[in-house]
Design a protein around this motif. Sequence first.
Motif, PDB file in Angstrom:
ATOM      1  N   ASP A 109      14.673  -1.021   8.425  1.00  0.00           N
ATOM      2  CA  ASP A 109      15.889  -0.995   9.262  1.00  0.00           C
ATOM      3  C   ASP A 109      15.569  -1.309  10.729  1.00  0.00           C
ATOM      4  OD1 ASP A 109      14.467   1.506   9.144  1.00  0.00           O
ATOM      5  OD2 ASP A 109      16.110   2.448  10.250  1.00  0.00           O
ATOM      6  N   ARG A 110      14.285  -1.269  11.085  1.00  0.00           N
ATOM      7  CA  ARG A 110      13.908  -1.571  12.475  1.00  0.00           C
ATOM      8  C   ARG A 110      13.384  -3.006  12.654  1.00  0.00           C
ATOM      9  NH1 ARG A 110      10.646   3.995  13.913  1.00  0.00           N
ATOM     10  NH2 ARG A 110      12.390   5.432  13.602  1.00  0.00           N
ATOM     11  N   ILE A 130       0.826  -1.214   0.000  1.00  0.00           N
ATOM     12  CA  ILE A 130       0.000   0.000   0.000  1.00  0.00           C
ATOM     13  C   ILE A 130       0.861   1.264   0.000  1.00  0.00           C
ATOM     14  CG2 ILE A 130      -1.678   1.343   1.344  1.00  0.00           C
ATOM     15  CD1 ILE A 130      -2.713  -1.357   2.447  1.00  0.00           C
ATOM     16  N   ASP A 131       1.833   1.315   0.907  1.00  0.00           N
ATOM     17  CA  ASP A 131       2.668   2.520   1.040  1.00  0.00           C
ATOM     18  C   ASP A 131       4.018   2.150   1.662  1.00  0.00           C
ATOM     19  OD1 ASP A 131       3.718   5.025   1.339  1.00  0.00           O
ATOM     20  OD2 ASP A 131       1.918   5.907   2.236  1.00  0.00           O
ATOM     21  N   PRO A 132       4.935   1.631   0.820  1.00  0.00           N
ATOM     22  CA  PRO A 132       6.197   1.078   1.333  1.00  0.00           C
ATOM     23  C   PRO A 132       7.048   2.098   2.096  1.00  0.00           C
ATOM     24  CG  PRO A 132       6.217   1.200  -1.085  1.00  0.00           C
ATOM     25  CD  PRO A 132       4.815   1.501  -0.645  1.00  0.00           C
ATOM     26  N   ASP A 133       6.864   3.384   1.793  1.00  0.00           N
ATOM     27  CA  ASP A 133       7.669   4.402   2.492  1.00  0.00           C
ATOM     28  C   ASP A 133       7.373   4.435   3.991  1.00  0.00           C
ATOM     29  OD1 ASP A 133       8.802   5.075   0.136  1.00  0.00           O
ATOM     30  OD2 ASP A 133       7.571   6.871  -0.202  1.00  0.00           O
ATOM     31  N   LEU A 134       6.231   3.904   4.393  1.00  0.00           N
ATOM     32  CA  LEU A 134       5.856   3.952   5.809  1.00  0.00           C
ATOM     33  C   LEU A 134       6.403   2.777   6.615  1.00  0.00           C
ATOM     34  CD1 LEU A 134       2.115   5.101   5.522  1.00  0.00           C
ATOM     35  CD2 LEU A 134       4.146   6.490   5.946  1.00  0.00           C
ATOM     36  N   THR A 158      10.249  -9.746   9.514  1.00  0.00           N
ATOM     37  CA  THR A 158      11.272  -9.824   8.455  1.00  0.00           C
ATOM     38  C   THR A 158      10.834 -10.573   7.190  1.00  0.00           C
ATOM     39  OG1 THR A 158      12.937  -9.731  10.205  1.00  0.00           O
ATOM     40  CG2 THR A 158      13.702 -10.397   8.024  1.00  0.00           C
ATOM     41  N   PRO A 159      10.060 -11.676   7.286  1.00  0.00           N
ATOM     42  CA  PRO A 159       9.675 -12.380   6.043  1.00  0.00           C
ATOM     43  C   PRO A 159       8.699 -11.604   5.155  1.00  0.00           C
ATOM     44  CG  PRO A 159       9.451 -13.816   7.979  1.00  0.00           C
ATOM     45  CD  PRO A 159       9.667 -12.423   8.490  1.00  0.00           C
TER      46      PRO A 159
END
Length: 242
Positions: free
Chosen positions: A173-174, A165-169, A212-213
Amino acid sequence: MHLAEHSWTDARDADTDLALLPVGSTEQHGPHAPLGVDFMSAAAIAEAAAEQFEDEHDQEVVVAPPIPVGIAEEHRAFDGTLWVTEDSFRAYVSDVLRSLAHSGFDRVVVVNGHGGNTGALFELCARATRDGDCYAVPFTWFDAVDSDLDLGHGGPVETSMLLAIDPDLVREDRYPEAAAGAGERFGVWAGSTNLAFDFDEFSESGNLKDPTPATKEEGERLLAASAAACVEVLEAVSDRER
Ligand SMILES: [Zn+2]
């Protein structure tokens, strides 16, 4: 037809009784995902479902603006989480259904993105329908689709959905922080009884399962599958005798 983007005259002239009402929550989903995951997912699925329905049928579907705060007090230990009481939620969503019906949009699928809302949604949809206000049924996307990934909470399934939907969100890295503090299981159990009421009793980072997956591809598949499942419900709601 997105209600919020059209004029009242467009709404008057819309030749449909069908509406989708996205409902979610603003609540923590671990350190890697935004607080709005649940209502953003519900809104994206409603939008995709309306598009698919309108392509396949010669009928418009009204998409109401999403309700962004739900029943989420169990996440109160994590900052930024917002919630309303079950009573407020039932009253508020019922009023929104009645106002949709007042404009003639009285066959409604409530597209839900938050597990904590499901009991109240079932109850309020039944009440509104029995009282003759409208015909409304709840649809919870993660109950309607399967995935090889873990659902969890802020886990791989929801994180995949957000990557679509919105990968920038999504803060990839966390992921290590999310993995380190993740709960493995919802609740604290004594036999079949859950002893816990709040999420921090079984998750340190707020999420369940290591995110992570998660992949964007799985998110796109889940979004399409959820939209298709929602369309199936919408078709049934449209055809059902009242
Ligand atoms: Zn969620």
